[in-house]
Design a protein around this motif. Structure first.
Motif, short mmCIF file in Angstrom:
data_model
loop_
_atom_site.label_atom_id
_atom_site.label_comp_id
_atom_site.label_asym_id
_atom_site.label_seq_id
_atom_site.Cartn_x
_atom_site.Cartn_y
_atom_site.Cartn_z
N GLY A 144 51.02 77.92 11.07
CA GLY A 144 50.82 79.35 10.92
C GLY A 144 50.50 80.07 12.22
N ALA A 145 50.23 79.32 13.29
CA ALA A 145 49.93 79.94 14.57
C ALA A 145 51.19 80.58 15.15
N GLU A 146 50.98 81.52 16.05
CA GLU A 146 52.10 82.28 16.62
C GLU A 146 53.11 81.37 17.32
N ASN A 147 54.36 81.52 16.94
CA ASN A 147 55.51 80.84 17.55
C ASN A 147 55.59 79.34 17.26
N VAL A 148 54.65 78.80 16.51
CA VAL A 148 54.66 77.35 16.27
C VAL A 148 55.81 76.96 15.35
N LEU A 149 55.96 77.66 14.22
CA LEU A 149 57.04 77.33 13.29
C LEU A 149 58.40 77.51 13.97
N ARG A 150 58.51 78.52 14.80
CA ARG A 150 59.75 78.73 15.55
C ARG A 150 60.06 77.53 16.43
N ALA A 151 59.05 77.00 17.10
CA ALA A 151 59.25 75.85 17.98
C ALA A 151 59.63 74.61 17.19
N VAL A 152 59.01 74.42 16.03
CA VAL A 152 59.29 73.22 15.23
C VAL A 152 60.71 73.26 14.69
N VAL A 153 61.06 74.35 14.02
CA VAL A 153 62.41 74.46 13.46
C VAL A 153 63.46 74.51 14.57
N GLY A 154 63.14 75.24 15.65
CA GLY A 154 64.07 75.34 16.77
C GLY A 154 64.35 74.00 17.43
N THR A 155 63.35 73.13 17.47
CA THR A 155 63.56 71.80 18.04
C THR A 155 64.55 71.00 17.21
N ALA A 156 64.46 71.12 15.89
CA ALA A 156 65.42 70.44 15.02
C ALA A 156 66.83 70.97 15.25
N THR A 216 61.49 74.47 22.31
CA THR A 216 60.46 73.52 21.89
C THR A 216 59.06 73.93 22.34
N GLN A 217 58.97 74.95 23.17
CA GLN A 217 57.69 75.34 23.76
C GLN A 217 57.13 76.60 23.09
N VAL A 218 55.89 76.52 22.69
CA VAL A 218 55.21 77.69 22.14
C VAL A 218 54.82 78.63 23.26
N VAL A 219 54.33 78.06 24.36
CA VAL A 219 53.97 78.84 25.54
C VAL A 219 55.18 78.89 26.46
N PRO A 220 55.85 80.04 26.62
CA PRO A 220 57.07 80.10 27.43
C PRO A 220 56.78 79.87 28.90
N THR A 221 57.78 79.34 29.60
CA THR A 221 57.65 79.14 31.04
C THR A 221 58.18 80.36 31.78
N ASP A 222 57.54 80.68 32.90
CA ASP A 222 57.92 81.88 33.65
C ASP A 222 59.19 81.68 34.47
N ASP A 223 59.60 80.43 34.69
CA ASP A 223 60.74 80.20 35.58
C ASP A 223 62.08 80.22 34.85
N LEU A 224 62.08 80.50 33.55
CA LEU A 224 63.34 80.60 32.82
C LEU A 224 63.74 82.06 32.64
N PRO A 225 65.00 82.41 32.93
CA PRO A 225 65.43 83.81 32.84
C PRO A 225 65.83 84.24 31.43
N TYR A 226 65.46 83.47 30.41
CA TYR A 226 65.83 83.79 29.03
C TYR A 226 64.71 83.32 28.11
N GLY A 227 64.72 83.84 26.90
CA GLY A 227 63.73 83.46 25.91
C GLY A 227 64.17 82.25 25.12
#
Length: 255
Positions: A144-156, A216-227
């Protein structure tokens, strides 16, 4: 004319009757969950080692550490599921039974994608819950935490795309050993090494392993030019290109 459901049923029978393909899917699960558990236990005792550079602690990404190696197994699954027909010569029988090559490839893609997605969903959810249990209440997170479900499903979804990309490459080269010789270094070696080369490091960020890995990351990295979702779409474009290439080769060449 071949009926798609019947062709898909045939492809399902082919895949489940080959032990190597079944074990490669089992390996995806075992590798991803086991490594995620091990790293989560390490992080529980040394959390500061996972917050270098002032980056927030990403409990989800830690439980998915095993995905980096589990994706190798999903690549092997995609290669073997297609390449076994070429190595055994059964592709000639398949094409004789289904002359519509587009239908044959579509059925292979649909069955492979469904299997890879089902296995990946089970794997990532188990890896997530096992990893969070190992981290403990002070460090763990929840779906239920922010962006966690997105990361889990997105990884699959990311693992599924890698499987289909591998299948497309295998159809293009028509040889499973050659396909593995291309895919394994490309995903596990070439991309990480080239990120250290200043001249090309900005281009490497658009390779499929880099773009798909962003989801796969909940906390985005600053060095990527896309979401995260844009990265997954770029990875999907790589997969579509591989499958299109496989279709063109299958259509224009003999088995």
């Amino acid at each position: 004319m071949a009926v798609f459901p019947a062709v898909a049923q045939s492809e399902w029978t082919k895949i489940r009757s080959v032990r190597s393909t079944v074990w490669s899917l089992v390996s995806v699960f075992l590798i991803t969950v086991a490594l995620g558990l091990a790293i989560s236990l390490v992080a529980r005792n040394n959390p500061t080692d996972f917050t270098e550079g002032g980056r927030p602690f990403d409990a989800t990404a830690i439980s998915f550490i095993g995905v980096g190696f589990g994706r190798l197994a999903i690549v092997v699954f995609g290669v073997l599921a297609v390449g076994n027909e070429y190595s055994s010569g059964m592709i000639r029988v398949s094409l004789a039974a289904v002359p519509q090559r587009g239908t044959l490839l579509a059925a292979k893609t649909a069955v492979l994608g469904a299997l890879a997605l089902a296995a990946s969903l089970v794997t990532v959810f188990v890896a997530f819950f096992v990893g969070q249990a190992a981290l403990g209440g002070g460090l763990s997170t929840s779906l239920g935490a922010e962006n966690v479900l997105r990361a889990v499903v997105g990884t699959a979804l990311y693992l599924t795309l890698l499987c289909l990309l591998s299948a497309g490459v295998t159809v293009m080269v028509r040889h499973q050993i050659l396909a593995l010789a291309i895919l394994v270094p490309f995903i596990l070696l070439i991309s990480p090494i080239l990120t250290l080369v200043p001249v090309v490091k900005d281009w490497i960020k658009y390779f499929p392993d880099q773009t798909g890995g962003a989801i796969t990351q909940v906390v985005p990295t600053d060095d990527l030019p896309y979401g995260p979702w844009t990265g997954l779409l770029i990875c999907a474009a790589w997969t579509a290109a591989a499958l299109l290439g496989g279709y063109l080769v299958l259509k224009r060449r003999d088995a």
